[in-house]
Scaffold this motif. Structure first.
Motif, short mmCIF file in Angstrom:
data_model
loop_
_atom_site.label_atom_id
_atom_site.label_comp_id
_atom_site.label_asym_id
_atom_site.label_seq_id
_atom_site.Cartn_x
_atom_site.Cartn_y
_atom_site.Cartn_z
N ALA A 109 -24.33 -11.03 0.05
CA ALA A 109 -24.75 -9.84 0.80
C ALA A 109 -24.02 -9.75 2.13
N LYS A 110 -23.90 -10.87 2.84
CA LYS A 110 -23.20 -10.87 4.13
C LYS A 110 -21.71 -10.58 3.94
N GLU A 111 -21.12 -11.11 2.88
CA GLU A 111 -19.72 -10.83 2.59
C GLU A 111 -19.52 -9.34 2.34
N GLY A 112 -20.36 -8.77 1.49
CA GLY A 112 -20.26 -7.35 1.17
C GLY A 112 -20.46 -6.47 2.39
N THR A 113 -21.42 -6.83 3.24
CA THR A 113 -21.67 -6.08 4.46
C THR A 113 -20.45 -6.14 5.39
N ALA A 114 -19.87 -7.31 5.52
CA ALA A 114 -18.69 -7.47 6.39
C ALA A 114 -17.51 -6.64 5.87
N ILE A 115 -17.30 -6.63 4.56
CA ILE A 115 -16.22 -5.82 3.99
C ILE A 115 -16.50 -4.34 4.25
N TRP A 116 -17.73 -3.91 4.05
CA TRP A 116 -18.09 -2.51 4.27
C TRP A 116 -17.88 -2.11 5.74
N GLN A 117 -18.27 -3.00 6.66
CA GLN A 117 -18.06 -2.71 8.09
C GLN A 117 -16.57 -2.57 8.40
N TYR A 118 -15.75 -3.41 7.80
CA TYR A 118 -14.30 -3.33 7.99
C TYR A 118 -13.78 -1.98 7.47
N ILE A 119 -14.22 -1.59 6.28
CA ILE A 119 -13.79 -0.31 5.70
C ILE A 119 -14.21 0.85 6.58
N GLN A 120 -15.43 0.79 7.12
CA GLN A 120 -15.89 1.86 8.00
C GLN A 120 -15.02 1.96 9.24
N LYS A 121 -14.57 0.83 9.76
CA LYS A 121 -13.76 0.83 10.98
C LYS A 121 -12.31 1.27 10.72
N TYR A 122 -11.71 0.78 9.63
CA TYR A 122 -10.27 1.01 9.40
C TYR A 122 -9.96 1.99 8.26
N GLY A 123 -10.96 2.44 7.54
CA GLY A 123 -10.74 3.42 6.48
C GLY A 123 -10.33 2.83 5.13
N LYS A 124 -10.10 1.52 5.08
CA LYS A 124 -9.77 0.82 3.83
C LYS A 124 -10.05 -0.66 4.02
N GLY A 125 -10.07 -1.39 2.92
CA GLY A 125 -10.33 -2.82 2.98
C GLY A 125 -9.16 -3.61 3.53
N PRO A 126 -9.39 -4.89 3.86
CA PRO A 126 -8.30 -5.74 4.33
C PRO A 126 -7.17 -5.83 3.30
N LYS A 127 -5.98 -6.13 3.78
CA LYS A 127 -4.76 -6.12 2.98
C LYS A 127 -4.87 -6.89 1.66
N TYR A 128 -5.44 -8.09 1.68
CA TYR A 128 -5.51 -8.92 0.48
C TYR A 128 -6.82 -8.79 -0.28
N GLN A 129 -7.72 -7.93 0.15
CA GLN A 129 -9.01 -7.75 -0.50
C GLN A 129 -8.79 -7.06 -1.84
N LYS A 130 -9.44 -7.54 -2.88
CA LYS A 130 -9.34 -6.91 -4.19
C LYS A 130 -10.74 -6.55 -4.64
N GLY A 131 -10.88 -5.41 -5.30
CA GLY A 131 -12.16 -5.01 -5.84
C GLY A 131 -13.05 -4.26 -4.88
N ASP A 132 -12.65 -4.16 -3.63
CA ASP A 132 -13.50 -3.48 -2.65
C ASP A 132 -13.51 -1.97 -2.85
N ASP A 133 -12.60 -1.46 -3.65
CA ASP A 133 -12.53 -0.01 -3.88
C ASP A 133 -12.81 0.36 -5.34
N THR A 134 -13.49 -0.55 -6.07
CA THR A 134 -13.88 -0.26 -7.45
C THR A 134 -15.40 -0.43 -7.60
N TRP A 135 -15.94 0.06 -8.69
CA TRP A 135 -17.37 -0.09 -8.96
C TRP A 135 -17.66 -1.33 -9.79
N ALA A 136 -16.67 -2.16 -10.02
CA ALA A 136 -16.87 -3.37 -10.81
C ALA A 136 -17.85 -4.30 -10.12
N GLY A 137 -18.68 -4.97 -10.89
CA GLY A 137 -19.66 -5.89 -10.32
C GLY A 137 -19.07 -7.25 -9.99
N ALA A 138 -19.87 -8.05 -9.34
CA ALA A 138 -19.40 -9.38 -8.94
C ALA A 138 -19.38 -10.31 -10.13
#
Length: 120
Positions: A91-120
């Motif tokens: 949950a904390k990981e997901g929240t941190a990724i979401w906060q990053y996306i809100q700030k920069y408009g996309k996920g971090p450079k090496y992040q994978k799966g942050d822009d898909t609906w695939a589950g963990a």
């Protein structure tokens, strides 16, 4: 006390805590022990963050990231939060990724799966 990579990986086995971390760009290649802790819970919102993750064994995970051909050897690991349960860590990981996306408009450079609906 032995501070080798192998000894530190072994000492983290069966750890009962999770660590939420960010991989950050460095100006030079890192060594296996370039892991730091930042008590700023917003450390993942800096421009040089390239990946956000969770692990119970930060030394082993950092070494895996450095060996991964899709990532750079010019990275460091900054631990910025902890979790007492795997679900809390995710949950904390997901929240941190979401906060990053809100700030920069996309996920971090090496992040994978942050822009898909695939589950963990």
């Amino acid at each position: 006390m032995n501070y080798t990579k192998r000894a530190n990986i072994q000492s983290c086995k069966a750890n009962d805590k999770g660590y939420i971390y960010a991989l950050v760009d460095l100006d030079e290649p890192s060594k296996w022990d370039m892991i730091s802790y930042d008590d700023n819970k917003e450390a993942h919102l800096k421009e040089n963050v390239r990946y956000i993750g969770v692990t119970s064994n930060p030394v082993e995970r950092f070494c895996d990231h450095r060996c991964d051909k899709t990532k750079s050897k010019q990275i460091g690991m900054v631990i910025f939060d902890e979790a007492k349960h795997p679900a809390e860590g995710k949950a904390k990981e997901g929240t941190a990724i979401w906060q990053y996306i809100q700030k920069y408009g996309k996920g971090p450079k090496y992040q994978k799966g942050d822009d898909t609906w695939a589950g963990a």
